[in-house]
Design an enzyme around this catalytic site. Structure first.
Site, PDB file in Angstrom:
ATOM      1  N   SER A  79      37.336  47.943  43.941  1.00  0.00           N
ATOM      2  CA  SER A  79      37.117  46.570  43.463  1.00  0.00           C
ATOM      3  C   SER A  79      38.498  45.949  43.264  1.00  0.00           C
ATOM      4  O   SER A  79      38.957  45.732  42.157  1.00  0.00           O
ATOM      5  CB  SER A  79      36.308  46.570  42.164  1.00  0.00           C
ATOM      6  OG  SER A  79      37.005  47.190  41.106  1.00  0.00           O
ATOM      7  N   HIS A 137      31.532  51.212  42.224  1.00  0.00           N
ATOM      8  CA  HIS A 137      31.810  52.648  42.087  1.00  0.00           C
ATOM      9  C   HIS A 137      30.556  53.515  42.145  1.00  0.00           C
ATOM     10  O   HIS A 137      30.629  54.733  41.988  1.00  0.00           O
ATOM     11  CB  HIS A 137      32.561  52.935  40.780  1.00  0.00           C
ATOM     12  CG  HIS A 137      33.891  52.233  40.710  1.00  0.00           C
ATOM     13  ND1 HIS A 137      34.592  52.073  39.558  1.00  0.00           N
ATOM     14  CD2 HIS A 137      34.648  51.656  41.683  1.00  0.00           C
ATOM     15  CE1 HIS A 137      35.730  51.426  39.798  1.00  0.00           C
ATOM     16  NE2 HIS A 137      35.770  51.158  41.090  1.00  0.00           N
ATOM     17  N   GLN A 172      30.606  47.161  36.045  1.00  0.00           N
ATOM     18  CA  GLN A 172      31.138  48.324  36.775  1.00  0.00           C
ATOM     19  C   GLN A 172      31.398  49.567  35.913  1.00  0.00           C
ATOM     20  O   GLN A 172      31.056  50.672  36.309  1.00  0.00           O
ATOM     21  CB  GLN A 172      32.443  47.889  37.454  1.00  0.00           C
ATOM     22  CG  GLN A 172      33.118  48.947  38.291  1.00  0.00           C
ATOM     23  CD  GLN A 172      34.295  48.375  39.071  1.00  0.00           C
ATOM     24  OE1 GLN A 172      34.109  47.796  40.136  1.00  0.00           O
ATOM     25  NE2 GLN A 172      35.496  48.519  38.556  1.00  0.00           N
ATOM     26  N   GLU A 173      32.010  49.356  34.752  1.00  0.00           N
ATOM     27  CA  GLU A 173      32.422  50.531  33.963  1.00  0.00           C
ATOM     28  C   GLU A 173      31.965  50.411  32.514  1.00  0.00           C
ATOM     29  O   GLU A 173      32.231  49.406  31.862  1.00  0.00           O
ATOM     30  CB  GLU A 173      33.954  50.667  33.986  1.00  0.00           C
ATOM     31  CG  GLU A 173      34.482  50.849  35.387  1.00  0.00           C
ATOM     32  CD  GLU A 173      36.005  50.787  35.471  1.00  0.00           C
ATOM     33  OE1 GLU A 173      36.678  50.978  34.450  1.00  0.00           O
ATOM     34  OE2 GLU A 173      36.503  50.538  36.578  1.00  0.00           O
ATOM     35  N   GLU A 185      34.355  57.547  39.414  1.00  0.00           N
ATOM     36  CA  GLU A 185      35.383  57.828  38.397  1.00  0.00           C
ATOM     37  C   GLU A 185      34.959  58.929  37.432  1.00  0.00           C
ATOM     38  O   GLU A 185      35.481  59.030  36.318  1.00  0.00           O
ATOM     39  CB  GLU A 185      35.744  56.533  37.655  1.00  0.00           C
ATOM     40  CG  GLU A 185      36.359  55.501  38.611  1.00  0.00           C
ATOM     41  CD  GLU A 185      36.980  54.306  37.917  1.00  0.00           C
ATOM     42  OE1 GLU A 185      36.734  54.095  36.715  1.00  0.00           O
ATOM     43  OE2 GLU A 185      37.719  53.577  38.589  1.00  0.00           O
ATOM     44  N   ASP A 212      34.288  47.421  31.605  1.00  0.00           N
ATOM     45  CA  ASP A 212      35.000  46.667  32.645  1.00  0.00           C
ATOM     46  C   ASP A 212      33.916  46.031  33.504  1.00  0.00           C
ATOM     47  O   ASP A 212      33.207  46.725  34.240  1.00  0.00           O
ATOM     48  CB  ASP A 212      35.885  47.600  33.494  1.00  0.00           C
ATOM     49  CG  ASP A 212      36.597  46.848  34.627  1.00  0.00           C
ATOM     50  OD1 ASP A 212      36.418  45.605  34.727  1.00  0.00           O
ATOM     51  OD2 ASP A 212      37.319  47.490  35.415  1.00  0.00           O
ATOM     52  N   GLU A 263      37.197  44.387  29.907  1.00  0.00           N
ATOM     53  CA  GLU A 263      38.117  44.111  31.023  1.00  0.00           C
ATOM     54  C   GLU A 263      37.370  43.263  32.055  1.00  0.00           C
ATOM     55  O   GLU A 263      36.176  43.483  32.299  1.00  0.00           O
ATOM     56  CB  GLU A 263      38.542  45.454  31.620  1.00  0.00           C
ATOM     57  CG  GLU A 263      39.499  45.366  32.794  1.00  0.00           C
ATOM     58  CD  GLU A 263      39.819  46.769  33.327  1.00  0.00           C
ATOM     59  OE1 GLU A 263      39.855  47.730  32.530  1.00  0.00           O
ATOM     60  OE2 GLU A 263      40.009  46.889  34.556  1.00  0.00           O
ATOM     61  N   ASP A 283      42.688  42.281  34.733  1.00  0.00           N
ATOM     62  CA  ASP A 283      43.014  43.204  35.837  1.00  0.00           C
ATOM     63  C   ASP A 283      43.188  42.410  37.142  1.00  0.00           C
ATOM     64  O   ASP A 283      44.316  42.097  37.552  1.00  0.00           O
ATOM     65  CB  ASP A 283      41.913  44.266  35.935  1.00  0.00           C
ATOM     66  CG  ASP A 283      42.064  45.188  37.143  1.00  0.00           C
ATOM     67  OD1 ASP A 283      43.104  45.133  37.814  1.00  0.00           O
ATOM     68  OD2 ASP A 283      41.132  45.962  37.420  1.00  0.00           O
ATOM     69  N   LYS A 297      48.441  48.844  37.201  1.00  0.00           N
ATOM     70  CA  LYS A 297      48.177  49.800  38.281  1.00  0.00           C
ATOM     71  C   LYS A 297      49.364  49.737  39.233  1.00  0.00           C
ATOM     72  O   LYS A 297      49.622  48.687  39.843  1.00  0.00           O
ATOM     73  CB  LYS A 297      46.913  49.400  39.041  1.00  0.00           C
ATOM     74  CG  LYS A 297      45.604  49.517  38.262  1.00  0.00           C
ATOM     75  CD  LYS A 297      44.500  48.747  38.988  1.00  0.00           C
ATOM     76  CE  LYS A 297      43.120  49.052  38.467  1.00  0.00           C
ATOM     77  NZ  LYS A 297      42.122  48.056  38.928  1.00  0.00           N
ATOM     78  N   HIS A 335      44.265  54.395  36.449  1.00  0.00           N
ATOM     79  CA  HIS A 335      44.059  55.061  37.747  1.00  0.00           C
ATOM     80  C   HIS A 335      43.375  54.074  38.704  1.00  0.00           C
ATOM     81  O   HIS A 335      43.101  52.938  38.321  1.00  0.00           O
ATOM     82  CB  HIS A 335      43.138  56.277  37.526  1.00  0.00           C
ATOM     83  CG  HIS A 335      41.749  55.895  37.071  1.00  0.00           C
ATOM     84  ND1 HIS A 335      40.647  56.698  37.222  1.00  0.00           N
ATOM     85  CD2 HIS A 335      41.286  54.759  36.459  1.00  0.00           C
ATOM     86  CE1 HIS A 335      39.577  56.101  36.744  1.00  0.00           C
ATOM     87  NE2 HIS A 335      39.939  54.928  36.268  1.00  0.00           N
ATOM     88  N   ARG A 336      43.087  54.492  39.940  1.00  0.00           N
ATOM     89  CA  ARG A 336      42.222  53.722  40.841  1.00  0.00           C
ATOM     90  C   ARG A 336      40.948  54.535  41.061  1.00  0.00           C
ATOM     91  O   ARG A 336      40.915  55.745  40.833  1.00  0.00           O
ATOM     92  CB  ARG A 336      42.906  53.478  42.204  1.00  0.00           C
ATOM     93  CG  ARG A 336      44.169  52.673  42.182  1.00  0.00           C
ATOM     94  CD  ARG A 336      44.098  51.367  41.428  1.00  0.00           C
ATOM     95  NE  ARG A 336      43.133  50.398  41.903  1.00  0.00           N
ATOM     96  CZ  ARG A 336      43.421  49.237  42.483  1.00  0.00           C
ATOM     97  NH1 ARG A 336      44.684  48.918  42.693  1.00  0.00           N
ATOM     98  NH2 ARG A 336      42.470  48.382  42.824  1.00  0.00           N
ATOM     99  N   SER A 337      39.923  53.861  41.565  1.00  0.00           N
ATOM    100  CA  SER A 337      38.648  54.589  41.747  1.00  0.00           C
ATOM    101  C   SER A 337      38.779  55.667  42.828  1.00  0.00           C
ATOM    102  O   SER A 337      38.113  56.698  42.768  1.00  0.00           O
ATOM    103  CB  SER A 337      37.513  53.617  42.048  1.00  0.00           C
ATOM    104  OG  SER A 337      37.866  52.736  43.087  1.00  0.00           O
ATOM    105  N   LYS A 394      43.447  54.518  31.079  1.00  0.00           N
ATOM    106  CA  LYS A 394      42.088  54.829  31.540  1.00  0.00           C
ATOM    107  C   LYS A 394      42.193  55.591  32.855  1.00  0.00           C
ATOM    108  O   LYS A 394      42.879  55.174  33.781  1.00  0.00           O
ATOM    109  CB  LYS A 394      41.202  53.586  31.642  1.00  0.00           C
ATOM    110  CG  LYS A 394      41.512  52.577  32.706  1.00  0.00           C
ATOM    111  CD  LYS A 394      40.306  51.617  32.886  1.00  0.00           C
ATOM    112  CE  LYS A 394      40.454  50.774  34.115  1.00  0.00           C
ATOM    113  NZ  LYS A 394      39.282  49.967  34.438  1.00  0.00           N
TER     114      LYS A 394
HETATM  115  P1  PGA Z   1      39.284  49.985  41.543  1.00  0.00           P
HETATM  116  O1  PGA Z   1      38.586  49.688  40.145  1.00  0.00           O
HETATM  117  O2  PGA Z   1      40.259  51.062  41.403  1.00  0.00           O
HETATM  118  O3  PGA Z   1      38.091  50.339  42.394  1.00  0.00           O
HETATM  119  O4  PGA Z   1      39.905  48.683  42.000  1.00  0.00           O
HETATM  120  C1  PGA Z   1      39.140  49.927  38.906  1.00  0.00           C
HETATM  121  C2  PGA Z   1      39.106  48.710  38.045  1.00  0.00           C
HETATM  122  O5  PGA Z   1      38.539  47.670  38.412  1.00  0.00           O
HETATM  123  O6  PGA Z   1      39.682  48.753  36.971  1.00  0.00           O
HETATM  124 ZN    ZN Z   2      39.166  46.586  36.371  1.00  0.00          ZN
END
Ligand code: PGA
Ligand code: ZN
Length: 450
Positions: free
Chosen positions: A48, A162, A170-171, A212, A249, A301, A328, A353, A381-383, A404
């Protein structure tokens, strides 16, 4: 200069196509050094992604790895970048000077010629070489005299991009802010993860995992989601007010002007495709406002989309004194965009990131701007991850407040395991900051509700 200063230099840099946690090619740099050792870095990859991220160079050949091969980026490391940096004396060049060489060599604003994946691999490997030159562990190279551990964000239910459930948020995370130490935060987070597994099983829900390391979110609403996680928290004997709070998130850029499954947004559509209907920014802000009243949520987030500056303003005005609002996709760890977002007063915390911007130096600049404006940095991190534990070490930089890195799987745990070793090395000096890791107004608000 810390530790011993052995004069040594870069013999060569080589690229290698490796694989990330989603079975997709990624880039590694191996930097051979004249003392016979080597430094390295393995690059992660997002799903994402923010639109203004530096370019992740992919081969685009549909016959190989669905177009996602990285042989061009790998070649750029082994040829062009190698010619530019081989022979450099590690102690004679700062990280900033080194990264400037890479940025100049690429010559584009978003690292699209050599690829941000190629450039970050070399920049990260150079940081490891620097630590080696100083005779210190990687974390000490970043930490200076800092002994403050990051507070852990722990993604336990995966949805959105994810996991293929269609649920938009998403999270779903838990944050063990009430722990006395990082190791206790690990105990709290992992206990809640296992407790949630039993809650899901009891409800007859599947317990497969998303990208994740959290469970694939089997719920269609945030209310069912929050209730299941709160049950898991209380079953462990923890309180969400004093020990382990909720965080989300939304990654709502993925539903702005488009459905979750669509890759391209309709430029004229300024609505969110949420819960089977179209929602305005006002609706989305009202949604979060209601949820923070109902549930103990300490951090949100990307609760609004990256193209919706007015929506970000509204969200910050209405929720910014009560909840950590982490930006983000809008900022993409880009110092120039962060300057503008700070000026506009969007959110009160920034996500960091390394691969969104592509060098260690620019990431450090982004972190400085954030802290200088009174915000917090959440390192992420990244997914799509690798087993590289670099960010576990980088998280010890004094400007990082939280980290995270997901919730299960060796790709996720490598970062936390590094932090556990660091905490052991620090001994009694190590500090787990708890609520002090949050923006001041959020900390004060949370204390009042306790
Ligand atoms: P991504 O997602 O690593 O898939 O971009 C993580 C996030 O949105 O924080
Ligand atoms: Zn994010």
């Amino acid at each position: 200069m810390k530790g011993k200063t052995v004069p040594f230099s870069i013999v060569s840099v080589e690229g290698l196509q490796i694989f990330d946690s989603r079975d997709t090619p990624s880039v590694m740099c191996k930097m051979s050094l004249s003392d016979g050792g080597c430094a390295w870095f393995k690059v992660p990859s997002g799903a994402s992604t923010g639109e203004k991220e530096a370019l992740e160079l992919r081969d685009g050949d549909p016959k190989r790895y669905r177009g996602k091969g990285v042989l061009k980026a790998v070649e750029n490391i082994s040829k062009e970048i190698n010619s530019a940096v081989k022979g450099l004396e590690i102690n004679g060049v700062t990280q900033e000077e080194f990264d400037k060489i890479l940025i100049k060599l690429d010559g584009t604003p978003n690292k699209s010629r050599l690829g941000a994946n190629a450039i970050l691999a070399v920049s990260g490997a150079f940081a490891r070489a620097k630590a080696r030159a100083e005779g210190v562990g990687l974390w000490k190279h970043f930490a200076e005299s800092n002994a403050r551990m990051p507070v852990r964000q722990f993604n336990i239910l995966n949805a959105g991009k994810h996991a293929d459930t269609g649920f938009e948020v998403q999270e779903t995370m838990v944050i063990p802010f009430g722990a006395e130490s990082f190791s206790e935060a690990m105990e709290m987070g992992t206990s809640v993860w296992h407790s949630l597994k039993s809650v899901l099983k009891k409800q007859g829900k599947p317990t497969g995992r998303g990208d994740e390391g959290g469970f694939v979110n089997p719920f269609g609403t945030i209310d069912e989601t929050a209730k299941a996680v709160l049950e898991a928290i209380s079953k462990c004997g923890y309180s969400p007010e004093t020990d382990v709070a909720l965080a989300f998130d939304g990654a709502f850029s993925e539903i702005y002007g488009k459905d979750l499954k669509d890759e391209t947004a309709d430029a004229d559509d300024e609505t969110y495709h949420f819960g089977g209907r179209r929602a305005t920014a006002e609706d989305i802000v009202a949604f979060w406002e209601e949820k923070i009243e109902l549930y103990p949520i300490i951090s949100i987030e990307d609760g609004i989309g990256e193209k919706d500056t007015d929506g970000w303003r509204l969200l910050t005005k209405r929720l910014g004194s009560k909840v950590q609002l982490v930006v983000d996709d809008y900022i993409c760890t880009n110092p120039a965009i962060i300057r503008q977002a700070i000026k506009e007063g969007l959110g009160n915390s920034n996500l960091i990131k390394l691969n969104q911007i592509g060098t260690v130096t620019e990431t450090l600049e982004a972190m400085k701007l954030t802290v200088d404006s009174g915000r917090t940095n959440v390192l992420s991190h990244r997914s799509g991850e690798t087993e590289d534990d670099f960010i576990g070490h980088f998280a010890m930089h004094e400007r990082i407040s939280q980290i995270k890195s997901g919730s299960s799987g060796s790709d996720r745990m490598a970062k936390y395991n590094a932090l556990l070793m660091i905490e052991q090395d620090l001994g009694p000096k190590a500090v787990y900051p708890g609520l002090n890791a949050f923006p001041t107004q959020v900390k004060e608000h949370w204390k009042q509700r306790q």
